[in-house]
Design an enzyme around this catalytic site. Sequence first.
Site, PDB file in Angstrom:
ATOM      1  N   GLN A 119     -18.597 -43.088 -49.926  1.00 29.68           N
ATOM      2  CA  GLN A 119     -17.870 -42.339 -48.917  1.00 29.68           C
ATOM      3  C   GLN A 119     -18.782 -41.976 -47.756  1.00 29.68           C
ATOM      4  O   GLN A 119     -20.004 -42.080 -47.839  1.00 29.68           O
ATOM      5  CB  GLN A 119     -17.324 -41.047 -49.529  1.00 29.68           C
ATOM      6  N   ALA A 180     -16.482 -36.818 -53.270  1.00 28.93           N
ATOM      7  CA  ALA A 180     -15.460 -37.708 -53.805  1.00 28.93           C
ATOM      8  C   ALA A 180     -16.089 -38.800 -54.663  1.00 28.93           C
ATOM      9  O   ALA A 180     -15.595 -39.130 -55.742  1.00 28.93           O
ATOM     10  CB  ALA A 180     -14.646 -38.323 -52.668  1.00 28.93           C
ATOM     11  N   TYR A 181     -17.193 -39.354 -54.168  1.00 30.35           N
ATOM     12  CA  TYR A 181     -17.916 -40.390 -54.918  1.00 30.35           C
ATOM     13  C   TYR A 181     -18.347 -39.850 -56.284  1.00 30.35           C
ATOM     14  O   TYR A 181     -18.134 -40.489 -57.314  1.00 30.35           O
ATOM     15  CB  TYR A 181     -19.129 -40.836 -54.108  1.00 30.35           C
ATOM     16  N   GLY A 182     -18.950 -38.654 -56.285  1.00 30.33           N
ATOM     17  CA  GLY A 182     -19.397 -38.071 -57.541  1.00 30.33           C
ATOM     18  C   GLY A 182     -18.249 -37.789 -58.492  1.00 30.33           C
ATOM     19  O   GLY A 182     -18.358 -37.996 -59.707  1.00 30.33           O
ATOM     20  N   LYS A 185     -16.892 -41.050 -60.044  1.00 28.19           N
ATOM     21  CA  LYS A 185     -17.858 -41.615 -60.977  1.00 28.19           C
ATOM     22  C   LYS A 185     -17.894 -40.795 -62.275  1.00 28.19           C
ATOM     23  O   LYS A 185     -18.077 -41.344 -63.371  1.00 28.19           O
ATOM     24  CB  LYS A 185     -19.249 -41.663 -60.347  1.00 28.19           C
TER      25      LYS A 185
END
Length: 276
Positions: A119, A180-182, A185
Site C-alpha cells: 500500500q 492495511a498491508y499488515g 498479512k
Amino acid sequence: MSITTGRRLDDMTNATTTSPTTTTTGLLAGKVAFVTGAGRGIGAAAARLFAREGARVLLAARTETQLKAVTEEIRAAGGTADYIRCDLAEPAGVQAAVDRTVELYGRLDVAFNNAATIQQPGPIDQLPESDFDYVYAINLKGPWLAMNAEIAAIRATAGTGAIVNTSSVGSWGANPSLPAYGAVKRALNSLTASAAVTYAPEGIRVNAIAPGTTLTEMIDEWEAVSPGIVDQLNAQTPLGRAADPHEVAEAAAWLLSDRASYVTGTVLRVDGGMQA
C-alpha cells in the site's frame, strides 16, 4: 554398580564415527511446483531455486516480459520451466494457471503463493478505500483462491503435497506505516493455520514464511516514498542488513520439501532476528 544399556560399546562407537549417507538429490527432485509472483523478487528467486533443486516449475505473475525472462534463464541453466500470465485479483485466471500446471506436467506437488502488493505508506485514515480493497484482493483473497485451486489439484494428482504462503514480519504487532498491508498479512497467517489443520489428515501441509526487509522492487517502492526507511529497518535487525531474495526463497524451498515433513501450520520468520 554396572548399567546395562542394551547396546555393545563397539556398536555405539561405530554409530558415532560412521558418517551419514550423503546424497546429491535436489531438495525438490521429482516435484512439480507452482509459483505466483514469479516474475521478480522473492518469487523469481524461488522459481530459479526450485528448478535447481530438481522441480519442474510453472511461473505465474502479471507481467509477461518478466516471466519470460526468468523462464528462459531457468531453461538456459538446464531446468524445466514454463510460465502463464495470471492476475491474482481474477479468480478465473488463478484457476486457469493451476490447471495449466497440471496440463503441462501431469500433477501438482507443491505451491508457493508469493504474489503480493504494497500500500501507499501512511496512517489508516489516509488510505483510499479502493487501495484497501486492492491490497485485500491481492494479499488475502488471492492466496485463498490459489489455495483452493492448488488443494484440489494436489488431491487429484499427487495426492499429498505442500503449500507455502508469503506473509510478512509486518503481520505482527502494530504497523502504523502499512496498516492495511499488515492487517491482511496477519489474516493470511490465520488462513494458513486453518488450512494446515483442515488438510493435514490428507497429507497436505500448509505453512507460511514471514520475510523481514528484503531487497526487492517492493522495498524500493517504499524507500522511494519514505527515504531512509531501509536504513531504519536495518537498524532494527540484529543481522544489520536486508535479505537477498534467494535467502528467503531457501526457507520456502525447505518448507515445501520432504525434509520439512513434520512441519505444518507454522509461520516461519525469515527476518534477520527483527522479531526476536
